[in-house]
Design a protein around this motif. Structure first.
Motif, PDB file in Angstrom:
ATOM      1  N   PHE A   1       0.828  -1.202   0.000  1.00 17.80           N
ATOM      2  CA  PHE A   1       0.000   0.000   0.000  1.00 17.80           C
ATOM      3  C   PHE A   1       0.863   1.253   0.000  1.00 17.80           C
ATOM      4  O   PHE A   1       0.606   2.209  -0.742  1.00 17.80           O
ATOM      5  N   ILE A   2       1.899   1.282   0.840  1.00 16.00           N
ATOM      6  CA  ILE A   2       2.765   2.455   0.933  1.00 16.00           C
ATOM      7  C   ILE A   2       3.454   2.710  -0.413  1.00 16.00           C
ATOM      8  O   ILE A   2       3.568   3.861  -0.860  1.00 16.00           O
ATOM      9  N   LYS A   3       3.896   1.652  -1.067  1.00 19.98           N
ATOM     10  CA  LYS A   3       4.546   1.794  -2.372  1.00 19.98           C
ATOM     11  C   LYS A   3       3.591   2.419  -3.381  1.00 19.98           C
ATOM     12  O   LYS A   3       3.957   3.372  -4.094  1.00 19.98           O
ATOM     13  N   TYR A   4       2.362   1.924  -3.446  1.00 16.83           N
ATOM     14  CA  TYR A   4       1.371   2.470  -4.377  1.00 16.83           C
ATOM     15  C   TYR A   4       1.029   3.913  -4.017  1.00 16.83           C
ATOM     16  O   TYR A   4       0.858   4.767  -4.894  1.00 16.83           O
ATOM     17  N   PHE A   5       0.922   4.188  -2.729  1.00 12.06           N
ATOM     18  CA  PHE A   5       0.518   5.514  -2.301  1.00 12.06           C
ATOM     19  C   PHE A   5       1.564   6.561  -2.678  1.00 12.06           C
ATOM     20  O   PHE A   5       1.235   7.621  -3.214  1.00 12.06           O
ATOM     21  N   VAL A   6       2.824   6.285  -2.392  1.00 11.16           N
ATOM     22  CA  VAL A   6       3.892   7.250  -2.674  1.00 11.16           C
ATOM     23  C   VAL A   6       3.990   7.518  -4.177  1.00 11.16           C
ATOM     24  O   VAL A   6       4.094   8.675  -4.613  1.00 11.16           O
ATOM     25  N   LYS A   7       3.935   6.467  -4.994  1.00  9.86           N
ATOM     26  CA  LYS A   7       4.012   6.648  -6.442  1.00  9.86           C
ATOM     27  C   LYS A   7       2.798   7.396  -6.966  1.00  9.86           C
ATOM     28  O   LYS A   7       2.914   8.272  -7.835  1.00  9.86           O
ATOM     29  N   GLY A   8       1.620   7.074  -6.425  1.00  9.00           N
ATOM     30  CA  GLY A   8       0.403   7.741  -6.868  1.00  9.00           C
ATOM     31  C   GLY A   8       0.376   9.206  -6.496  1.00  9.00           C
ATOM     32  O   GLY A   8      -0.065  10.058  -7.280  1.00  9.00           O
ATOM     33  N   ARG A   9       0.848   9.521  -5.306  1.00  8.91           N
ATOM     34  CA  ARG A   9       0.887  10.929  -4.876  1.00  8.91           C
ATOM     35  C   ARG A   9       1.742  11.753  -5.839  1.00  8.91           C
ATOM     36  O   ARG A   9       1.359  12.842  -6.260  1.00  8.91           O
TER      37      ARG A   9
ATOM     38  N   LEU B   1       0.450  14.806  -8.333  1.00 14.96           N
ATOM     39  CA  LEU B   1       1.129  16.107  -8.253  1.00 14.96           C
ATOM     40  C   LEU B   1       1.687  16.503  -9.621  1.00 14.96           C
ATOM     41  O   LEU B   1       1.642  17.680 -10.003  1.00 14.96           O
ATOM     42  N   GLY B   2       2.197  15.520 -10.342  1.00 13.01           N
ATOM     43  CA  GLY B   2       2.725  15.787 -11.668  1.00 13.01           C
ATOM     44  C   GLY B   2       1.661  16.277 -12.628  1.00 13.01           C
ATOM     45  O   GLY B   2       1.941  17.101 -13.517  1.00 13.01           O
ATOM     46  N   MET B   3       0.424  15.791 -12.477  1.00 17.12           N
ATOM     47  CA  MET B   3      -0.669  16.251 -13.326  1.00 17.12           C
ATOM     48  C   MET B   3      -0.925  17.738 -13.120  1.00 17.12           C
ATOM     49  O   MET B   3      -1.170  18.482 -14.075  1.00 17.12           O
TER      50      MET B   3
ATOM     51  N   SER C   1     -12.533  19.853 -10.507  1.00 15.43           N
ATOM     52  CA  SER C   1     -13.463  19.053 -11.305  1.00 15.43           C
ATOM     53  C   SER C   1     -12.799  18.520 -12.562  1.00 15.43           C
ATOM     54  O   SER C   1     -13.051  17.390 -12.993  1.00 15.43           O
ATOM     55  N   GLU C   2     -11.912  19.321 -13.163  1.00 12.29           N
ATOM     56  CA  GLU C   2     -11.198  18.877 -14.362  1.00 12.29           C
ATOM     57  C   GLU C   2     -10.232  17.755 -14.033  1.00 12.29           C
ATOM     58  O   GLU C   2     -10.120  16.775 -14.779  1.00 12.29           O
ATOM     59  N   LEU C   3      -9.513  17.887 -12.916  1.00 11.96           N
ATOM     60  CA  LEU C   3      -8.562  16.851 -12.512  1.00 11.96           C
ATOM     61  C   LEU C   3      -9.274  15.526 -12.262  1.00 11.96           C
ATOM     62  O   LEU C   3      -8.834  14.467 -12.723  1.00 11.96           O
ATOM     63  N   LEU C   4     -10.397  15.580 -11.546  1.00 14.14           N
ATOM     64  CA  LEU C   4     -11.120  14.352 -11.233  1.00 14.14           C
ATOM     65  C   LEU C   4     -11.741  13.719 -12.477  1.00 14.14           C
ATOM     66  O   LEU C   4     -12.026  12.515 -12.486  1.00 14.14           O
ATOM     67  N   GLY C   5     -11.953  14.525 -13.513  1.00 12.05           N
ATOM     68  CA  GLY C   5     -12.538  14.007 -14.740  1.00 12.05           C
ATOM     69  C   GLY C   5     -11.540  13.399 -15.701  1.00 12.05           C
ATOM     70  O   GLY C   5     -11.932  12.787 -16.698  1.00 12.05           O
ATOM     71  N   ARG C   6     -10.265  13.553 -15.400  1.00 18.08           N
ATOM     72  CA  ARG C   6      -9.232  13.020 -16.288  1.00 18.08           C
ATOM     73  C   ARG C   6      -8.996  11.533 -16.041  1.00 18.08           C
ATOM     74  O   ARG C   6      -9.333  11.003 -14.989  1.00 18.08           O
ATOM     75  N   ARG C   7      -8.391  10.910 -17.027  1.00 16.42           N
ATOM     76  CA  ARG C   7      -8.012   9.505 -16.883  1.00 16.42           C
ATOM     77  C   ARG C   7      -6.772   9.418 -16.003  1.00 16.42           C
ATOM     78  O   ARG C   7      -5.792  10.129 -16.212  1.00 16.42           O
ATOM     79  N   ALA C   8      -6.824   8.550 -15.025  1.00 17.62           N
ATOM     80  CA  ALA C   8      -5.715   8.428 -14.081  1.00 17.62           C
ATOM     81  C   ALA C   8      -4.511   7.771 -14.755  1.00 17.62           C
ATOM     82  O   ALA C   8      -4.651   6.805 -15.493  1.00 17.62           O
ATOM     83  N   PRO C   9      -3.298   8.270 -14.494  1.00 19.62           N
ATOM     84  CA  PRO C   9      -2.086   7.604 -14.998  1.00 19.62           C
ATOM     85  C   PRO C   9      -1.967   6.198 -14.410  1.00 19.62           C
ATOM     86  O   PRO C   9      -2.578   5.877 -13.384  1.00 19.62           O
ATOM     87  N   ALA C  10      -1.155   5.388 -15.049  1.00 18.09           N
ATOM     88  CA  ALA C  10      -1.004   3.996 -14.606  1.00 18.09           C
ATOM     89  C   ALA C  10      -0.477   3.902 -13.183  1.00 18.09           C
ATOM     90  O   ALA C  10      -0.775   2.944 -12.462  1.00 18.09           O
ATOM     91  N   ALA C  11       0.301   4.885 -12.761  1.00 19.72           N
ATOM     92  CA  ALA C  11       0.885   4.852 -11.417  1.00 19.72           C
ATOM     93  C   ALA C  11      -0.138   5.119 -10.324  1.00 19.72           C
ATOM     94  O   ALA C  11       0.122   4.855  -9.151  1.00 19.72           O
ATOM     95  N   VAL C  12      -1.308   5.627 -10.704  1.00 22.00           N
ATOM     96  CA  VAL C  12      -2.332   5.968  -9.706  1.00 22.00           C
ATOM     97  C   VAL C  12      -3.210   4.736  -9.494  1.00 22.00           C
ATOM     98  O   VAL C  12      -4.301   4.619 -10.042  1.00 22.00           O
ATOM     99  N   ARG C  13      -2.740   3.822  -8.669  1.00 22.06           N
ATOM    100  CA  ARG C  13      -3.448   2.573  -8.430  1.00 22.06           C
ATOM    101  C   ARG C  13      -4.584   2.722  -7.420  1.00 22.06           C
ATOM    102  O   ARG C  13      -5.511   1.904  -7.385  1.00 22.06           O
ATOM    103  N   LEU C  14      -4.513   3.746  -6.586  1.00 23.22           N
ATOM    104  CA  LEU C  14      -5.489   3.900  -5.501  1.00 23.22           C
ATOM    105  C   LEU C  14      -6.668   4.791  -5.872  1.00 23.22           C
ATOM    106  O   LEU C  14      -7.596   4.935  -5.072  1.00 23.22           O
ATOM    107  N   GLY C  15      -6.624   5.393  -7.047  1.00 22.30           N
ATOM    108  CA  GLY C  15      -7.716   6.238  -7.491  1.00 22.30           C
ATOM    109  C   GLY C  15      -7.409   7.720  -7.351  1.00 22.30           C
ATOM    110  O   GLY C  15      -6.760   8.150  -6.405  1.00 22.30           O
TER     111      GLY C  15
ATOM    112  N   VAL D   1      -6.297  12.986  -4.343  1.00 21.68           N
ATOM    113  CA  VAL D   1      -6.607  14.412  -4.288  1.00 21.68           C
ATOM    114  C   VAL D   1      -6.961  14.830  -2.868  1.00 21.68           C
ATOM    115  O   VAL D   1      -6.556  15.901  -2.401  1.00 21.68           O
ATOM    116  N   HIS D   2      -7.699  13.999  -2.152  1.00 26.36           N
ATOM    117  CA  HIS D   2      -7.981  14.286  -0.746  1.00 26.36           C
ATOM    118  C   HIS D   2      -6.669  14.469   0.025  1.00 26.36           C
ATOM    119  O   HIS D   2      -6.547  15.358   0.871  1.00 26.36           O
ATOM    120  N   ASP D   3      -5.698  13.619  -0.269  1.00 26.72           N
ATOM    121  CA  ASP D   3      -4.410  13.698   0.424  1.00 26.72           C
ATOM    122  C   ASP D   3      -3.653  14.969   0.062  1.00 26.72           C
ATOM    123  O   ASP D   3      -3.112  15.650   0.936  1.00 26.72           O
TER     124      ASP D   3
END
Length: 299
Positions: free
Chosen positions: A229-237, A241-243, A255-269, A274-276
């Motif tokens: 989980f920690i590995k996925y979280f750090v990469k996803g964060r 941020l890169g987006m 709203s635009e960010l949440l409407g975009r397709r998530a990169p492959a590294a964003v495994r947690l959604g 974004v909440h984080d």
């Protein structure tokens, strides 16, 4: 925008305080568990909302759903009463702090920073309901604290050790140590004299991932399997941020960010991260006529 925007002093690790957000009704991140709860705006409702975002299937339901303290800040930004309430809960044994088995060693006892504001009605309930939540230190950052419901933690740990040689030691630990001790770590004499564990049983707890070695004769409370989980979280964060960083002027509508397709590294959604980002003050939130704007802080 008529509200005066005031720059506050940067906090530890260069994070800046999160600017006041607009009304919850205009927030696409705020779900029904928060807006329709009889305790709307409470940390309890926020945690319920956030653990609902946790991708259980990604971990084959082997981990307890984890919400981050920073995520709670994104829904309950008033933090002033938090430290006091956490101290009370720790005193009465209602909260545990733990370190994942795979997290780096060497993290010292933590001084808790303000967590979340608890309305009085929920605070009284929390003090009456013994051990409803646990707070876990996630290891990759001293300010990274996770929140899990105690029953979820117990159920996942019991499931993980079912049929294993160390199942008896784990059951004994969950029944005797977990409800009685709110310490971040456990000492040799505490485990052997107070709780009656033999050295072989402590070794079994380490093998089970319930404890991890802190130093000679001392162990951290741990979450089995949290390393992935920690590995996925750090990469996803970093990916989310890169987006924002790649957007024009380093800012992007929520709203635009949440409407975009998530990169492959964003495994947690996307919503989970974004909440984080908002609560951890990795982005500034600015209210505009088009909605909430996420902007990278000036360095």
């Amino acid at each position: 925008m008529s509200r005066k925007r005031q720059r506050l002093v940067p906090e530890t690790l260069g994070l800046k305080r999160w600017r006041e957000r607009g009304h919850a009704e205009a927030d696409p991140l705020r779900g029904e568990a928060v807006t329709r709860s009889p305790h709307s705006g409470s940390a309890r409702a926020a945690v319920t909302e956030l653990v609902g975002l946790f991708p259980r299937g990604l971990f084959e339901d082997a981990l307890p759903p984890i919400a981050l303290k920073s995520q709670v800040y994104s829904l309950v930004p008033d933090r002033t009463a938090a430290d006091r309430q956490l101290r009370k809960n720790l005193q009465y044994g209602h909260i545990k702090i733990s370190l994942p088995r795979n997290a780096q060693r060497g993290v010292e006892h933590l001084t808790l920073t303000p967590f979340f504001s608890l309305p009085s009605i929920w605070t009284q309930k929390a003090l009456q309901e013994q051990g409803e939540i646990r707070i876990i230190q996630l290891g990759f950052d001293l300010d990274a604290h996770g929140i899990i419901f105690t029953e979820d933690y117990k159920n996942r740990v019991l499931k993980a050790c079912d049929g294993r040689s160390y199942a008896g030691a784990v059951q004994k630990f969950l029944a005797s140590v977990l409800p009685a001790c709110g310490d971040l770590s456990f000492q040799q004499d505490q485990m052997t004299q107070t709780f009656g564990f033999r050295d072989t049983e402590i070794t079994q707890l380490v093998n089970a991932g319930v404890l991890t070695v802190r130093d000679a004769g001392s162990w951290w409370l741990a979450v089995p399997g949290a390393g992935r989980f920690i590995k996925y979280f750090v990469k996803g964060r970093q990916a989310v941020l890169g987006m924002v960083r790649k957007a024009k002027y380093r800012e992007l509508l929520l709203s635009e960010l949440l409407g975009r397709r998530a990169p492959a590294a964003v495994r947690l959604g996307l919503a989970y991260h974004v909440h984080d980002l908002i609560g951890a003050q990795l982005v500034d939130c600015v209210s505009t006529t088009s909605g909430t704007l996420l902007r990278l802080p000036e360095t």
